[in-house]
Motif scaffolding. Structure first.
Motif, PDB file in Angstrom:
ATOM      1  N   PRO A 109       0.804  -1.233   0.000  1.00 16.47           N
ATOM      2  CA  PRO A 109       0.000   0.000   0.000  1.00 16.47           C
ATOM      3  C   PRO A 109       0.831   1.275   0.000  1.00 16.47           C
ATOM      4  CG  PRO A 109      -0.973  -1.593   1.500  1.00 16.47           C
ATOM      5  CD  PRO A 109       0.342  -2.176   1.054  1.00 16.47           C
ATOM      6  N   GLU A 110       1.999   1.250   0.676  1.00 14.76           N
ATOM      7  CA  GLU A 110       2.842   2.443   0.670  1.00 14.76           C
ATOM      8  C   GLU A 110       3.350   2.740  -0.735  1.00 14.76           C
ATOM      9  OE1 GLU A 110       6.931   4.254   2.649  1.00 14.76           O
ATOM     10  OE2 GLU A 110       6.673   2.091   2.428  1.00 14.76           O
ATOM     11  N   VAL A 111       3.857   1.719  -1.428  1.00 11.78           N
ATOM     12  CA  VAL A 111       4.367   1.926  -2.776  1.00 11.78           C
ATOM     13  C   VAL A 111       3.248   2.365  -3.718  1.00 11.78           C
ATOM     14  CG1 VAL A 111       5.429   0.774  -4.756  1.00 11.78           C
ATOM     15  CG2 VAL A 111       6.267   0.311  -2.456  1.00 11.78           C
ATOM     16  N   GLU A 112       2.070   1.770  -3.589  1.00 13.18           N
ATOM     17  CA  GLU A 112       0.945   2.138  -4.453  1.00 13.18           C
ATOM     18  C   GLU A 112       0.536   3.591  -4.243  1.00 13.18           C
ATOM     19  OE1 GLU A 112      -1.807  -0.847  -3.304  1.00 13.18           O
ATOM     20  OE2 GLU A 112      -0.894  -2.420  -4.541  1.00 13.18           O
ATOM     21  N   ALA A 113       0.519   4.041  -2.986  1.00 19.56           N
ATOM     22  CA  ALA A 113       0.174   5.435  -2.712  1.00 19.56           C
ATOM     23  C   ALA A 113       1.217   6.377  -3.287  1.00 19.56           C
ATOM     24  CB  ALA A 113       0.025   5.650  -1.202  1.00 19.56           C
ATOM     25  N   LEU A 114       2.498   6.040  -3.130  1.00 16.10           N
ATOM     26  CA  LEU A 114       3.556   6.905  -3.650  1.00 16.10           C
ATOM     27  C   LEU A 114       3.564   6.916  -5.176  1.00 16.10           C
ATOM     28  CD1 LEU A 114       6.514   6.147  -1.215  1.00 16.10           C
ATOM     29  CD2 LEU A 114       4.911   8.056  -1.172  1.00 16.10           C
ATOM     30  N   ALA A 115       3.273   5.774  -5.795  1.00 13.89           N
ATOM     31  CA  ALA A 115       3.207   5.739  -7.257  1.00 13.89           C
ATOM     32  C   ALA A 115       2.100   6.659  -7.760  1.00 13.89           C
ATOM     33  CB  ALA A 115       2.974   4.300  -7.731  1.00 13.89           C
ATOM     34  N   GLU A 116       0.954   6.633  -7.103  1.00 16.42           N
ATOM     35  CA  GLU A 116      -0.142   7.532  -7.482  1.00 16.42           C
ATOM     36  C   GLU A 116       0.234   8.985  -7.239  1.00 16.42           C
ATOM     37  OE1 GLU A 116      -4.733   8.405  -6.084  1.00 16.42           O
ATOM     38  OE2 GLU A 116      -3.978   6.341  -6.006  1.00 16.42           O
ATOM     39  N   LEU A 117       0.924   9.240  -6.125  1.00 20.14           N
ATOM     40  CA  LEU A 117       1.357  10.603  -5.817  1.00 20.14           C
ATOM     41  C   LEU A 117       2.258  11.162  -6.908  1.00 20.14           C
ATOM     42  CD1 LEU A 117       1.634  13.003  -3.800  1.00 20.14           C
ATOM     43  CD2 LEU A 117       3.536  11.755  -2.767  1.00 20.14           C
ATOM     44  N   SER A 133      -3.576   1.531 -11.848  1.00 22.54           N
ATOM     45  CA  SER A 133      -3.179   0.714 -10.704  1.00 22.54           C
ATOM     46  C   SER A 133      -1.937  -0.084 -11.071  1.00 22.54           C
ATOM     47  CB  SER A 133      -4.312  -0.232 -10.301  1.00 22.54           C
ATOM     48  OG  SER A 133      -5.451   0.503  -9.913  1.00 22.54           O
ATOM     49  N   ILE A 134      -0.954  -0.044 -10.194  1.00 22.43           N
ATOM     50  CA  ILE A 134       0.298  -0.728 -10.515  1.00 22.43           C
ATOM     51  C   ILE A 134       0.133  -2.234 -10.353  1.00 22.43           C
ATOM     52  CG2 ILE A 134       1.649   1.284  -9.857  1.00 22.43           C
ATOM     53  CD1 ILE A 134       2.426  -0.094  -7.308  1.00 22.43           C
ATOM     54  N   GLN A 135       0.931  -2.979 -11.094  1.00 22.22           N
ATOM     55  CA  GLN A 135       0.875  -4.437 -11.077  1.00 22.22           C
ATOM     56  C   GLN A 135       2.027  -4.992 -10.239  1.00 22.22           C
ATOM     57  OE1 GLN A 135       0.411  -6.164 -15.086  1.00 22.22           O
ATOM     58  NE2 GLN A 135       0.081  -4.070 -15.819  1.00 22.22           N
ATOM     59  N   PHE A 174      11.221  -9.819  -1.712  1.00 18.87           N
ATOM     60  CA  PHE A 174      11.444  -9.536  -3.127  1.00 18.87           C
ATOM     61  C   PHE A 174      10.114  -9.546  -3.881  1.00 18.87           C
ATOM     62  CE2 PHE A 174      15.258 -11.701  -1.542  1.00 18.87           C
ATOM     63  CZ  PHE A 174      16.215 -10.729  -1.808  1.00 18.87           C
ATOM     64  N   HIS A 175       9.799  -8.451  -4.543  1.00 16.65           N
ATOM     65  CA  HIS A 175       8.600  -8.348  -5.372  1.00 16.65           C
ATOM     66  C   HIS A 175       8.945  -7.617  -6.665  1.00 16.65           C
ATOM     67  CE1 HIS A 175       6.642  -9.227  -1.538  1.00 16.65           C
ATOM     68  NE2 HIS A 175       5.514  -9.445  -2.187  1.00 16.65           N
ATOM     69  N   PHE A 176       8.264  -7.990  -7.725  1.00 13.61           N
ATOM     70  CA  PHE A 176       8.371  -7.240  -8.973  1.00 13.61           C
ATOM     71  C   PHE A 176       7.198  -6.270  -9.058  1.00 13.61           C
ATOM     72  CE2 PHE A 176      10.615 -11.228 -10.219  1.00 13.61           C
ATOM     73  CZ  PHE A 176      11.854 -10.650 -10.496  1.00 13.61           C
ATOM     74  N   VAL A 177       7.484  -5.029  -9.435  1.00 14.26           N
ATOM     75  CA  VAL A 177       6.441  -4.015  -9.563  1.00 14.26           C
ATOM     76  C   VAL A 177       6.555  -3.384 -10.945  1.00 14.26           C
ATOM     77  CG1 VAL A 177       7.923  -2.265  -8.445  1.00 14.26           C
ATOM     78  CG2 VAL A 177       5.442  -1.916  -8.552  1.00 14.26           C
ATOM     79  N   HIS A 178       5.412  -3.176 -11.588  1.00 13.05           N
ATOM     80  CA  HIS A 178       5.385  -2.580 -12.921  1.00 13.05           C
ATOM     81  C   HIS A 178       5.010  -1.118 -12.809  1.00 13.05           C
ATOM     82  CE1 HIS A 178       4.021  -1.663 -17.044  1.00 13.05           C
ATOM     83  NE2 HIS A 178       4.887  -2.605 -17.400  1.00 13.05           N
ATOM     84  N   LEU A 179       5.905  -0.255 -13.278  1.00  4.82           N
ATOM     85  CA  LEU A 179       5.677   1.189 -13.289  1.00  4.82           C
ATOM     86  C   LEU A 179       5.844   1.689 -14.714  1.00  4.82           C
ATOM     87  CD1 LEU A 179       7.771   2.055 -10.101  1.00  4.82           C
ATOM     88  CD2 LEU A 179       5.282   1.912 -10.255  1.00  4.82           C
ATOM     89  N   SER A 180       5.176   2.789 -15.021  1.00  3.80           N
ATOM     90  CA  SER A 180       5.142   3.258 -16.405  1.00  3.80           C
ATOM     91  C   SER A 180       6.473   3.833 -16.873  1.00  3.80           C
ATOM     92  CB  SER A 180       4.039   4.300 -16.588  1.00  3.80           C
ATOM     93  OG  SER A 180       4.231   5.393 -15.700  1.00  3.80           O
ATOM     94  N   SER A 181       7.334   4.246 -15.962  1.00  2.00           N
ATOM     95  CA  SER A 181       8.626   4.805 -16.371  1.00  2.00           C
ATOM     96  C   SER A 181       9.625   4.698 -15.238  1.00  2.00           C
ATOM     97  CB  SER A 181       8.473   6.279 -16.776  1.00  2.00           C
ATOM     98  OG  SER A 181       8.178   7.078 -15.648  1.00  2.00           O
ATOM     99  N   GLU A 182      10.903   4.785 -15.593  1.00  2.00           N
ATOM    100  CA  GLU A 182      11.945   4.792 -14.573  1.00  2.00           C
ATOM    101  C   GLU A 182      11.884   6.066 -13.747  1.00  2.00           C
ATOM    102  OE1 GLU A 182      16.795   4.725 -14.422  1.00  2.00           O
ATOM    103  OE2 GLU A 182      15.779   3.223 -15.664  1.00  2.00           O
ATOM    104  N   GLU A 183      11.384   7.141 -14.354  1.00  2.00           N
ATOM    105  CA  GLU A 183      11.267   8.407 -13.625  1.00  2.00           C
ATOM    106  C   GLU A 183      10.362   8.259 -12.410  1.00  2.00           C
ATOM    107  OE1 GLU A 183       9.884  13.058 -14.342  1.00  2.00           O
ATOM    108  OE2 GLU A 183       9.706  11.566 -15.953  1.00  2.00           O
ATOM    109  N   ILE A 184       9.251   7.533 -12.570  1.00  2.00           N
ATOM    110  CA  ILE A 184       8.356   7.324 -11.432  1.00  2.00           C
ATOM    111  C   ILE A 184       9.040   6.470 -10.382  1.00  2.00           C
ATOM    112  CG2 ILE A 184       6.218   6.186 -10.708  1.00  2.00           C
ATOM    113  CD1 ILE A 184       4.897   7.207 -13.193  1.00  2.00           C
TER     114      ILE A 184
END
Length: 498
Positions: free
Chosen positions: A17-25, A31-33, A46-56
C-alpha cells in the motif's frame, strides 16, 4: 517497465500500500501491477512491480527516508549514492533487474540475454561502479562475497571501481532456500538476482525522529516509523493541508510536515494543545525541534460536536489520525456524566470563571467516534482526498472476514494489519473520497452506521475492547470473550510483529 522492489522485513501488510500510494502521488495513472519471483510467497522481501517509467521509480526512491531496524542490511558495502537517492519507509531498494536464476549458471545466462542497449550505457570506461552483495536468510563471509563478485567477470565492465561514491551501483542478491528463513515459510528453491540500483534507503534521519529524542511526548504518541507510513499512505506532500482530529502531542502531523504538507490539529484536552508541559515543551516545540513549519492551527475541539460552520466543506486534502479505542487511552467527548445522562442541563460557564476552566467530559465509544470521523471526513475532505486511520480488531479463531466501517462517500483502498498481541491487532484503513457530500448521503451513512453498530461492533461498546485485551486467561493459547473463544489463528511470522 518491471522493477525489482526489495522490502525490509517488517510490517509486511504495509509494504505494497505504501508503494501504491507513492506511485499515485508521483503520477502513475493506472493501478500498478505486482508479481512474485518464482517459488516465492507474499511475505518475501522480493517483489516485482510494474511502473510506467523509470522516472516514477526514481521519484518513489527519492521520497525520503528513514526508519527501520531490519536485519536485512548490505553485507559488503553500505554507502549513499552520489545523488542522495533514498526510498519509502519500507522499501529497501528499487532495481532494474538484469538477470535472475536458481543458480549462478542460470543467472549468467539471464544477464547475458538482457539487451545490450539497456546494459552498455552503464558499463562505459568513463564511469565508476560498485557491486554489493546482499543476502536474506543467511550470512556470507567476506571471502564468499568476493567469490560471488568475481564470478561476474562475464559482465563487460570497462569503468573503475569506486566503493565510496560510484556513478552506478549494482547489487547481487540471494535468498536462502532453507526450511525457515527469518520466520517466513520455506521457499522451494533459492533465487539469485542481479540488477542496477535505482534507489535505496538512507537511514540517517532515524535517530532524529525516534520518540526517545522527542521534546514532548504523551502515552499515545505514534511511533515515528508508523507516522511516516501513515503520511505516505495519505500522500502528504507540499501544498496539501493535513488534519488530525485527535492530535495529542502531534506525532502524526510532524511526519506530514516533514513531507512538506501544511498541518492542522485538534484535541478535546485543552491542556495538551495549549499548555503542554510548559512554554518549551508542547506540541509547537516538537515542530521547532525538527525545524518544521508550525501547524496552521491547533484547536481545542470535540469531534462529537465540531464547531465548523454549516456551509464549510472540502478544505482538507487528507485526514490522518489514531482514534482512541480504549486500550492505552479512552475516548472523551464534551459533557460530564450528569449532562450525558440528562440529570442536569447544559450550562454556560460564567465569564469570570472561564480563565483556566477545564470543560467536563464523558466517555466516547469507538463506534460513535468512528461514525463522527467518517462524517467529518465526508464533509471536509476534497474529492480524492484520503482518510487514514487505525481501527482495532480482535483476532478471531474462526477466520471470519472482519467488517470495517463504511461510508457512501468513501472507497476502501488499503487494509494493513499490525499485530499487537495474540489477542488483538489494529488495522490501518486507507479510504479515498469518491462521492461528494450531501444530505442524502448523510442519511444513508447514518443507516449504515446503525447496521454496523448493531451487527459488528458490540464488543467495542463502552470499553469492552479493554477487558477483551487485558483480562486474565487460564489458557495462554485461548481468550474467552463473552460466548466466543478466540485463538491466535495465524503463523507467528516474526515480520508480522515488528
Amino acid at each position: 517497465m518491471w522493477f525489482l522492489c526489495v522490502f525490509y522485513h517488517r510490517l509486511l501488510d504495509f509494504r505494497k500500500p505504501e508503494v501504491e500510494a507513492l506511485a499515485e502521488l508521483f503520477g502513475e495513472d493506472e493501478s500498478i501491477q505486482w508479481r512474485l519471483p518464482e517459488h516465492h510467497h507474499n511475505d518475501t522481501p522480493f517483489h516485482f512491480v510494474h511502473l510506467s517509467s523509470e522516472e516514477i521509480a526514481q521519484n518513489i526512491a527519492k521520497r525520503s527516508m528513514i526508519l527501520s531496524f531490519s536485519p536485512f542490511f548490505p553485507l559488503f558495502c553500505c554507502f549513499s549514492n552520489k545523488n542522495g537517492v533514498s526510498v519509502g519507509i519500507l522499501v529497501k531498494g528499487m532495481y532494474e533487474l538484469w538477470g535472475e536464476g536458481t543458480c549462478y549458471e542460470e543467472l549468467k545466462d539471464s544477464i547475458q540475454s538482457f539487451p545490450d542497449s539497456r546494459k552498455l550505457p552503464f558499463l562505459t570506461s568513463d564511469s565508476t561502479f560498485r557491486i554489493s552483495v546482499e543476502t536474506f536468510g543467511k550470512a556470507l563471509t567476506f571471502d564468499e562475497q568476493k567469490e560471488r563478485i568475481h564470478s561476474l567477470t562475464y559482465i563487460p565492465f570497462e569503468g573503475k571501481v569506486n566503493l565510496k561514491n560510484p556513478d552506478h551501483n549494482f547489487f547481487l542478491m540471494e535468498m536462502d532456500e532453507s526450511e525457515e528463513s527469518n520466520g517466513l515459510p520455506p521457499i522451494v528453491q533459492r533465487r539469485i538476482f542481479f540488477g542496477r540500483e535505482v534507489g535505496f534507503a538512507d537511514r540517517k534521519l532515524l535517530p532524529t525522529f525516534q520518540l526517545k529524542s522527542r521534546t514532548y511526548l504523551g502515552p499515545t504518541a505514534m511511533d515515528a516509523e508508523m507516522a511516516f507510513l501513515m503520511a505516505n499512505q495519505a500522500k502528504a506532500s507540499s501544498g496539501k493541508l493535513v488534519y488530525d482530529p485527535f492530535v495529542g502531542t502531534g506525532s502524526i502531523l510532524v511526519s506530514a510536515a516533514r513531507f512538506g504538507a501544511m498541518t492542522m490539529g485538534a484535541d478535546i484536552d485543552i491542556r495538551v494543545v495549549r499548555d503542554g508541559r510548559g512554554p518549551d515543551c508542547n506540541v509547537w516545540s516538537n515542530f521547532k525541534q525538527y525545524g518544521l513549519p508550525a501547524p496552521v492551527a491547533l484547536l481545542r475541539m470535540d469531534n462529537n460536536v465540531p464547531p465548523w460552520r454549516s456551509g464549510l466543506k472540502e478544505i482538507f486534502d487528507a485526514i490522518i489520525c489514531d482514534p482512541p479505542y480504549g486500550v492505552r487511552a479512552g475516548g472523551r467527548k464534551s459533557g460530564g456524566r450528569k449532562i450525558l445522562r440528562g440529570t442536569v442541563d447544559p450550562y454556560t460557564v460564567p465569564e469570570d470563571k472561564r480563565t483556566g476552566h477545564i470543560p467536563s467530559t464523558g466517555a466516547y465509544s469507538l463506534v460513535e467516534c468512528v461514525h463522527d470521523l467518517l462524517h467529518l471526513a465526508a464533509r471536509m475532505l476534497v474529492m480524492k482526498g484520503r482518510l487514514v486511520f487505525f481501527f482495532p480488531v480482535l483476532r478471531d479463531e474462526s477466520g471470519s472476514e472482519v467488517k470495517f466501517p463504511e461510508h457512501p462517500c468513501f472507497k476502501l483502498v488499503a487494509v494493513s494489519e499490525q499485530i499487537l498481541s495474540s489477542r488483538y491487532s489494529r488495522v490501518l484503513l486507507t479510504m479515498v473520497k469518491v462521492e461528494p457530500y450531501s444530505e442524502e448521503i448523510e442519511e444513508a451513512a447514518r443507516l449504515m452506521h446503525l447496521e454496523f453498530r448493531e451487527n459488528h461492533l458490540k464488543w467495542l461498546e463502552e470499553g469492552n475492547i479493554h477487558s477483551s485485551v487485558f483480562k486474565p486467561s487460564t489458557d495462554s493459547s485461548q481468550i474467552q470473550t463473552e460466548s466466543k473463544t478466540f485463538k491466535d489463528p495465524k503463523p507467528k511470522y516474526r515480520g508480522k510483529y515488528v
